[in-house]
Design an enzyme around this catalytic site. Structure first.
Site, mmCIF file in Angstrom:
data_model
loop_
_atom_site.group_PDB
_atom_site.id
_atom_site.type_symbol
_atom_site.label_atom_id
_atom_site.label_comp_id
_atom_site.label_asym_id
_atom_site.label_seq_id
_atom_site.Cartn_x
_atom_site.Cartn_y
_atom_site.Cartn_z
ATOM 1 C CE LYS A 109 -81.102 23.032 -30.453
ATOM 2 N NZ LYS A 109 -80.775 22.490 -29.129
ATOM 3 N NE ARG A 110 -71.975 21.564 -32.889
ATOM 4 C CZ ARG A 110 -71.451 20.361 -32.854
ATOM 5 N NH1 ARG A 110 -70.670 19.952 -33.810
ATOM 6 N NH2 ARG A 110 -71.707 19.549 -31.847
#
Ligand code: GLU
Length: 464
Positions: free
Chosen positions: A239-240
């Site tokens: 997600k980062r």
């Protein structure tokens, strides 16, 4: 045979990077072959599917320039077709009713796992009679018990599994709900899909699907499984690493053609070309040139592409995008188009995103009220005195454009025996509040004579 591809998202979230790339590959493959690119909304999961995600997915595709043919097919409206297909499989003896309670199957599976034994659910384990009248049953597709099940993948080559490793496939749950596999296959038959292009996480599903196509008496489409996207570190994309959704990139100030170009190159290549217009992608894209290994997501490359597209974008369009972006800045009175187009024109060389373009342009829309610390040191008493004299020169420039301003400035510098740098940097600080800007003559032109003079005067008053 004319090509039909489709993108079949489940509207349980927005369109993320992986989905956008899958859609793009389907779009390019169809458009490059005069075929059709269809959509299908796989919204059978009533709880997790949301209309707002469906809308967002369609908006994202439209933003990225992937126009689809016809109306999207919605699985939630196709219950009868799935029921009919299940019925047909039962009546042709390809499937059977299974009254075994799901917990019982689970318990058997667990037990086998504890004993480290293989477990496959087969017809002989199924309860064939209702334990009580009206008891619900699952419908299972009978699977081959020997030999191999497989398909020739257009990207990965031959994919196979031993038939004995696969369960008899549940196609309708005991509540009567058709499962993903059945809906997916029935709809691809219905939509006339010739090429299923999807993420390689679907490989094992496809092994099941080929059996299902055959049982339905339909010929299977060709399959192409796209290797998944890895993060910059080569591990799974997290997600980062990437924005949550395609539209988030829009908000961050990415141009759709930059994102499309970036997505196309995630796993596909054409020689060593990096920049592709949509037309070129349509022309060159092919499944044979999609790589077999995971493509790494590189956010710096996306920024670089975006910068390249911004640099080459038309000023009018950039102005519109900036206006859209500046809408959210209550302090800024966004100027008329003409002015904004000029700002975009001189600023676009240095911006990597529309957000940067807008934010770094603030001083064109607002007079600076204070000066950056590192800028103040240029505004010495001598510098302010020179600026004061220079203001008179500027006042005398009747055609207030960069070239005549530059000529007048040169004359002023010669006359006052000043090097350009002794004037330019203090001037920049007075005009912009900081030490970074495009060429100073362009800045003067875009600000206009009155505003430029007012800023020089203000600097003198505040710091003099
Ligand atoms: N709804 C499935 C997904 O989003 C579709 C798979 C397919 O393209 O067949 O992964």
């Amino acid at each position: 045979m004319s090509v039909v591809t489709r993108f079949a998202p489940s509207p349980t979230g927005p369109l993320h990077i992986g989905g956008a790339r899958t859609a793009l590959f389907n779009f390019l493959y169809a458009r490059g072959r005069g075929g059709k690119f269809l959509l299908r909304i796989e919204d059978t999961d009533r709880e997790r599917s949301k209309l707002e995600f469906e809308r967002e997915i369609l908006d994202s595709l439209a933003w990225l320039g992937m126009d689809w043919d016809g109306e999207p097919l919605k699985q939630s409206l196709r219950g009868e077709a799935y029921a009919a297909a299940a019925e047909k499989l039962l009546s042709t003896g390809k499937a059977y009713r299974d009254y075994t309670p799901p917990e019982e199957v689970e318990a058997l599976r667990q037990k086998a796992q504890e004993q480290k034994l293989p477990f496959r659910f087969r017809e002989e384990m199924a309860r064939k009679d209702p334990p009580k009248a009206g008891a619900p049953f699952a419908i299972r597709l009978r699977f081959p018990t020997e030999g191999v099940v497989g398909f020739d993948d257009l990207i990965l080559g031959r994919i196979e599994s031993q038939a004995k490793e696969l369960d008899d496939l549940v196609i309708v749950r005991s509540g009567g709900e058709p499962v993903f596999h059945l809906c997916n296959v029935v709809d691809d038959v219905f939509q006339g899909t010739t090429h299923v292009i999807r993420g390689s996480d679907h490989q094992t599903n496809t092994l099941k699907h080929v059996v299902l196509y055959e049982a339905l008496g339909a010929s299977a489409p060709k399959f192409a499984h796209i290797p998944l996207i890895a993060g910059p570190d080569g591990k799974k994309l997290s997600k980062r690493d990437a924005a949550r959704s395609a539209l988030e990139y829009k908000e961050q100030g990415y141009l759709p053609e930059a994102l499309v170009n970036f997505l196309a190159r995630l796993g596909w290549s054409h020689g060593d070309q990096e920049i592709f217009s949509m037309a070129e992608l349509i022309k060159h894209f092919d499944l044979g040139t999609v790589g077999k290994s995971m493509a790494a997501f590189n956010p710096d490359k996306l920024l670089w592409l975006n910068q390249t597209y911004i640099k080459n974008a038309d000023g009018k369009r950039l102005a519109e995008l900036m206006r859209e972006h500046l809408r959210h800045e209550p302090k800024i009175a966004v100027p008329a188009d003409e002015h904004l187009i000029k700002v975009a024109g001189i600023q676009k060389e240095r911006a990597r995103t529309i957000r940067e373009l807008s934010e770094s342009s603030w001083y064109f829309f607002m007079r600076p009220e204070q000066y950056e610390e590192k800028g103040k040191k240029f505004l010495t008493p001598e510098a302010l005195a020179s600026l004061g004299k220079y203001a008179k020169t500027l006042k005398g420039v009747s055609d207030f454009h960069a070239k005549p301003i530059e000529a007048a400035t040169q004359a002023f510098l010669t006359e006052s025996n000043l090097p350009l740098k002794d004037l330019a940097q203090p001037l920049r600080v007075a005009l912009t509040g900081g030490t970074v800007s495009p060429g100073i003559f362009e800045v003067l032109e875009v600000l206009g004579k009155d505003e430029a003079l007012a800023r020089i005067e203000q600097a003198g008053k505040i710091l003099g």
